[in-house]
Each structure stands twice: as structure tokens, then as C-alpha cells.
Design a protein around this motif. Structure first.
Motif, PDB file in Angstrom:
ATOM      1  N   ARG A 187      52.841 -11.454 -37.280  1.00  0.00           N
ATOM      2  CA  ARG A 187      52.199 -12.370 -38.226  1.00  0.00           C
ATOM      3  C   ARG A 187      52.718 -13.798 -38.033  1.00  0.00           C
ATOM      4  O   ARG A 187      51.957 -14.772 -38.099  1.00  0.00           O
ATOM      5  CB  ARG A 187      52.441 -11.927 -39.666  1.00  0.00           C
ATOM      6  CG  ARG A 187      51.708 -10.657 -40.060  1.00  0.00           C
ATOM      7  CD  ARG A 187      51.902 -10.354 -41.560  1.00  0.00           C
ATOM      8  NE  ARG A 187      51.513 -11.495 -42.360  1.00  0.00           N
ATOM      9  CZ  ARG A 187      52.344 -12.175 -43.158  1.00  0.00           C
ATOM     10  NH1 ARG A 187      53.624 -11.831 -43.271  1.00  0.00           N
ATOM     11  NH2 ARG A 187      51.911 -13.197 -43.861  1.00  0.00           N
ATOM     12  N   ASN A 193      46.971 -12.192 -40.539  1.00  0.00           N
ATOM     13  CA  ASN A 193      47.340 -10.980 -41.272  1.00  0.00           C
ATOM     14  C   ASN A 193      46.598  -9.785 -40.691  1.00  0.00           C
ATOM     15  O   ASN A 193      45.466  -9.915 -40.203  1.00  0.00           O
ATOM     16  CB  ASN A 193      47.000 -11.120 -42.758  1.00  0.00           C
ATOM     17  CG  ASN A 193      47.849 -12.144 -43.458  1.00  0.00           C
ATOM     18  OD1 ASN A 193      49.007 -12.336 -43.114  1.00  0.00           O
ATOM     19  ND2 ASN A 193      47.281 -12.816 -44.445  1.00  0.00           N
ATOM     20  N   THR A 221      44.096  -7.515 -36.473  1.00  0.00           N
ATOM     21  CA  THR A 221      43.794  -8.625 -37.368  1.00  0.00           C
ATOM     22  C   THR A 221      42.291  -8.883 -37.383  1.00  0.00           C
ATOM     23  O   THR A 221      41.557  -8.430 -36.502  1.00  0.00           O
ATOM     24  CB  THR A 221      44.511  -9.918 -36.928  1.00  0.00           C
ATOM     25  OG1 THR A 221      43.921 -10.391 -35.708  1.00  0.00           O
ATOM     26  CG2 THR A 221      46.002  -9.684 -36.719  1.00  0.00           C
ATOM     27  N   ASP A 316      54.628 -14.258 -49.200  1.00  0.00           N
ATOM     28  CA  ASP A 316      54.258 -14.135 -47.800  1.00  0.00           C
ATOM     29  C   ASP A 316      54.515 -12.719 -47.287  1.00  0.00           C
ATOM     30  O   ASP A 316      53.661 -12.117 -46.630  1.00  0.00           O
ATOM     31  CB  ASP A 316      55.058 -15.135 -46.964  1.00  0.00           C
ATOM     32  CG  ASP A 316      54.805 -14.983 -45.479  1.00  0.00           C
ATOM     33  OD1 ASP A 316      53.820 -15.541 -44.983  1.00  0.00           O
ATOM     34  OD2 ASP A 316      55.596 -14.289 -44.806  1.00  0.00           O
ATOM     35  N   GLN A 319      52.155  -9.470 -47.419  1.00  0.00           N
ATOM     36  CA  GLN A 319      51.168  -9.130 -46.397  1.00  0.00           C
ATOM     37  C   GLN A 319      51.757  -8.233 -45.313  1.00  0.00           C
ATOM     38  O   GLN A 319      51.067  -7.351 -44.790  1.00  0.00           O
ATOM     39  CB  GLN A 319      50.591 -10.403 -45.780  1.00  0.00           C
ATOM     40  CG  GLN A 319      49.698 -11.190 -46.707  1.00  0.00           C
ATOM     41  CD  GLN A 319      48.417 -10.443 -47.042  1.00  0.00           C
ATOM     42  OE1 GLN A 319      47.926  -9.627 -46.257  1.00  0.00           O
ATOM     43  NE2 GLN A 319      47.862 -10.722 -48.218  1.00  0.00           N
ATOM     44  N   SER A 320      53.017  -8.423 -44.966  1.00  0.00           N
ATOM     45  CA  SER A 320      53.674  -7.536 -44.002  1.00  0.00           C
ATOM     46  C   SER A 320      53.876  -6.154 -44.606  1.00  0.00           C
ATOM     47  O   SER A 320      53.662  -5.130 -43.940  1.00  0.00           O
ATOM     48  CB  SER A 320      55.031  -8.120 -43.572  1.00  0.00           C
ATOM     49  OG  SER A 320      54.861  -9.324 -42.861  1.00  0.00           O
ATOM     50  N   THR A 340      43.639  -2.589 -44.789  1.00  0.00           N
ATOM     51  CA  THR A 340      44.781  -3.094 -45.555  1.00  0.00           C
ATOM     52  C   THR A 340      44.380  -3.389 -46.991  1.00  0.00           C
ATOM     53  O   THR A 340      45.184  -3.232 -47.928  1.00  0.00           O
ATOM     54  CB  THR A 340      45.355  -4.351 -44.884  1.00  0.00           C
ATOM     55  OG1 THR A 340      45.660  -4.056 -43.523  1.00  0.00           O
ATOM     56  CG2 THR A 340      46.626  -4.812 -45.586  1.00  0.00           C
ATOM     57  N   LEU A 344      46.281  -3.102 -51.112  1.00  0.00           N
ATOM     58  CA  LEU A 344      46.629  -4.331 -51.830  1.00  0.00           C
ATOM     59  C   LEU A 344      46.149  -4.274 -53.283  1.00  0.00           C
ATOM     60  O   LEU A 344      45.199  -3.591 -53.615  1.00  0.00           O
ATOM     61  CB  LEU A 344      46.007  -5.534 -51.125  1.00  0.00           C
ATOM     62  CG  LEU A 344      46.750  -6.011 -49.868  1.00  0.00           C
ATOM     63  CD1 LEU A 344      45.938  -7.064 -49.130  1.00  0.00           C
ATOM     64  CD2 LEU A 344      48.115  -6.590 -50.246  1.00  0.00           C
TER      65      LEU A 344
END
Length: 344
Positions: A187, A193, A221, A316, A319-320, A340, A344
Motif C-alpha cells: 500500500r 488499497n 487493487t 490509515d 485499510q491494511s 474487502t 469494512l
């Protein structure tokens, strides 16, 4: 100017063997105390630091009350990261926490919100963004390598003895324990992302974990960068402790490729370019963890003193973490592609 006072929370081998030796010489910070639920580990950390006057605590909240530090370095088991980070923020203390920084996306969102509310940051120790990684990012951005299209990473690691305690404290270690550094590096290098993942667990009868002990899969991505990986915690491919774990990296860009090996990605970095007749060494093999720790502390100090951007903030790193959770969910589903957005 007064020094930034910090406490270390969690005094296991990582702290005593790696962090303390490299923190001792940092000119702008001062260790105010050490904390561990096992007093003997905290006392061992004090001994490693070499200061018999250093306060030792078994209760982190009491340490926060008595010492009122500026910063807490949280190196405890993953299962206690959330509570320790929350306690620090509520006491008005900034946090630098080991990866993965929490167990769930919900916990990550809560800590990010509390960070904004208290005005104190949560910085995740994704230190693989530092050292070699910064030079590699320059080559990507200046056109030497060009925009990344593909990445490959293999890890072979022998962790199949004496792991009962580790197995209890962390679930799915074959994905979560190391690959989050890789995901976060990708990333950092691409500025992108990951939006989907597909992973399969590779079952082996001697795995000491609740999970299969090895995984193979990929992340992608939205812009099309693909990261392919294989990770094994039950391999003796390399028996030499100086080269353990064995890791191999390959990054393919529009103009050239970069490749290097372990341990810990510290092997010599080679540039493979169609304009050159043979691979060229561009970074020599070296162990730069001490430099990385100093860089990380410099960034934390700048954020506290000057309001500089926070190194790998909770917002930040969420996202990882989401990419990791998508990979874990995919493996649980037998390799199904997982978006993903679902986690979330």
C-alpha cells in the motif's frame, strides 16, 4: 527542550532483544517506566536498560496515573492491544502499537474515533515502510521501476516447536502475524488499497496452529496491482539461523523489476532492467533495524512536538487490516474471492 517521556508496555523478547537496545541512544526521548503483567519480565527489561531506578509496573493504568507519559509503546499480546491503546488515549497519552494493532475492524474504528476525540494519536509500528522501503518507493516514483503491476512474496519459517502460548494468544498467525507488514508495504509503495483477496489454507499434519500453518493466495487493487504470496510457518527450507526466516520478494514495474531475499527482507536488493545486461545490486545486504527504530521515533517526536503527520495512523492502517481480514475470510471459505468492502 525537555525530552519526550515514554513507557514500554509488554516486556517480552521482542522488546528486550530488539527495541530496548535501539531505543537507548535516542537523544530526544526518555524511558519513564516499563510495564508487564509478569513482574519478572518488567524487571528483566529494566535490567536490559541498565537503570536500577527505572520504575516497574504490572498495572498499565497505574503507570499512566503515576508517570503521566507523553507516549506509550504497546508491545503486548494482540488480544490486549485494544484495551491498552484505549487506556493510554483516555489518559491523554499518545500510542505507538505493534502490528496487527487490533483484532477487529470494529476495534480499529473505535480507536480511530477515540484518537480524534482525545487529540492523541495511535501510530501503528508498520516499520517495514522505513529503511529500504523508502528508497524503493523513490525508484518507483522517479520512473526507474515505474508504476508497480505485480508483486510476489514467499516466506518459509520454522515455528513448529514450543508454540503453545503463541497459539493461544493469536488466531490465524499464518496470515496475520507477518503478512500485514507485506500488505502495508505494498500500500505504501503503490498508494493503492486492496479491494479483493483469494486465499487457500495449505493443511499439514504437523501444524501447531488452529489454522492450517501455510497459505497461498493473492490480493488485488482497483487499479490492477496484484500481490501474490505463499507463507509457511512449518518449513525448514533454511536451517541457518542467520537466514531465518527465508523470504523472497519480487516487484515488477513498467520499466524494471526489483528482487531481494531475507531474513526479514534485509538481503541485497537487485534491479532487473531490460536496459542492463545483468541484475545490478542497488542496495547492499544489511540489518537496518536500528536505523528503522530511530526513524520511527523521530517521526513520533515530530508528531508530538510539531503536529507533523502521524506515521501510519490508525485510520490509515485500518485499510491494511481490512485486507488481512478479507484474506482470512477467503481462507475460511476455501479460497473464495472476498471483496474487502465485505469486512469494512
Amino acid at each position: 527542550m525537555s525530552k519526550i517521556r515514554y513507557v514500554v508496555v509488554g516486556c517480552g523478547g521482542y522488546n528486550n532483544n530488539y527495541m530496548i537496545p535501539n531505543l537507548r541512544g535516542h537523544a530526544e526521548t526518555e524511558l519513564a517506566g516499563v510495564v508487564d503483567v509478569a513482574r519478572e519480565r518488567a524487571e528483566a527489561a529494566r535490567e536490559a536498560w541498565g537503570d536500577a531506578r527505572l520504575p516497574v509496573f504490572t498495572d498499565f493504568r497505574e503507570a499512566l496515573r503515576q508517570l503521566q507519559p507523553d507516549l506509550a509503546l504497546v508491545h503486548t499480546n494482540l488480544s490486549s492491544h485494544y484495551a491498552n491503546c484505549r487506556n493510554a488515549l483516555e489518559a491523554g497519552c499518545h500510542v505507538s502499537v505493534a502490528k496487527p494493532f487490533v483484532e477487529t475492524i470494529a476495534q480499529a474504528r473505535e480507536l480511530a474515533a477515540l484518537s480524534r476525540q482525545t487529540g492523541r494519536f495511535v501510530s501503528v509500528q508498520q516499520n517495514a515502510r522505513l529503511g529500504h522501503a523508502e528508497r524503493i518507493k523513490e525508484w518507483i516514483e522517479d520512473g526507474t521501476v515505474g508504476p508497480l503491476r505485480y508483486g510476489q512474496h514467499n516466506t518459509f519459517r520454522d515455528r513448529w516447536h514450543g508454540l503453545a502460548e503463541y497459539q493461544i494468544t493469536e488466531d490465524w498467525p499464518v496470515i496475520n502475524a507477518t503478512l500485514i507488514h507485506l500488505v502495508d508495504q505494498a500500500r505504501f509503495w503503490t498508494g493503492q488499497n486492496f479491494v479483493r483477496a483469494a486465499f487457500r489454507g495449505v493443511h499439514v499434519p504437523w501444524s501447531p496452529y488452529r489454522d492450517p500453518g501455510a497459505v497461498s493466495g493473492w490480493w488485488e487493487t482497483r487499479e490492477g496491482f496484484m500481490l501474490s504470496v505463499f507463507q509457511s510457518y512449518v518449513s525448514r527450507l533454511v536451517n541457518n539461523p542467520a537466514h531465518h526466516p527465508f523470504e523472497n520478494y519480487h516487484l515488477q514495474g513498467d520499466q524494471a523489476a526489483l528482487t531481494w531475499t531475507g531474513p526479514w527482507g534485509q538481503g541485497a536488493v537487485h534491479l532487473l532492467s531490460p536496459a542492463e545486461p545483468a541484475p545490478r545490486e542497488v542496495i547492499p545486504a544489511k540489518a537496518d533495524f536500528g536505523n528503522v527504530v530511530a526513524q520511527m521515533m523521530d517521526k513520533l517526536v515530530a508528531s508530538i512536538r510539531e503536529g507533523a503527520p502521524v506515521f501510519c495512523s490508525a485510520e490509515d492502517n485500518l485499510q491494511s487490516l481490512a485486507a488481512m481480514k478479507a484474506a482470512e475470510l477467503s481462507a475460511r471459505r476455501g479460497g473464495a474471492v472476498v471483496e474487502t468492502a465485505e469486512v469494512l
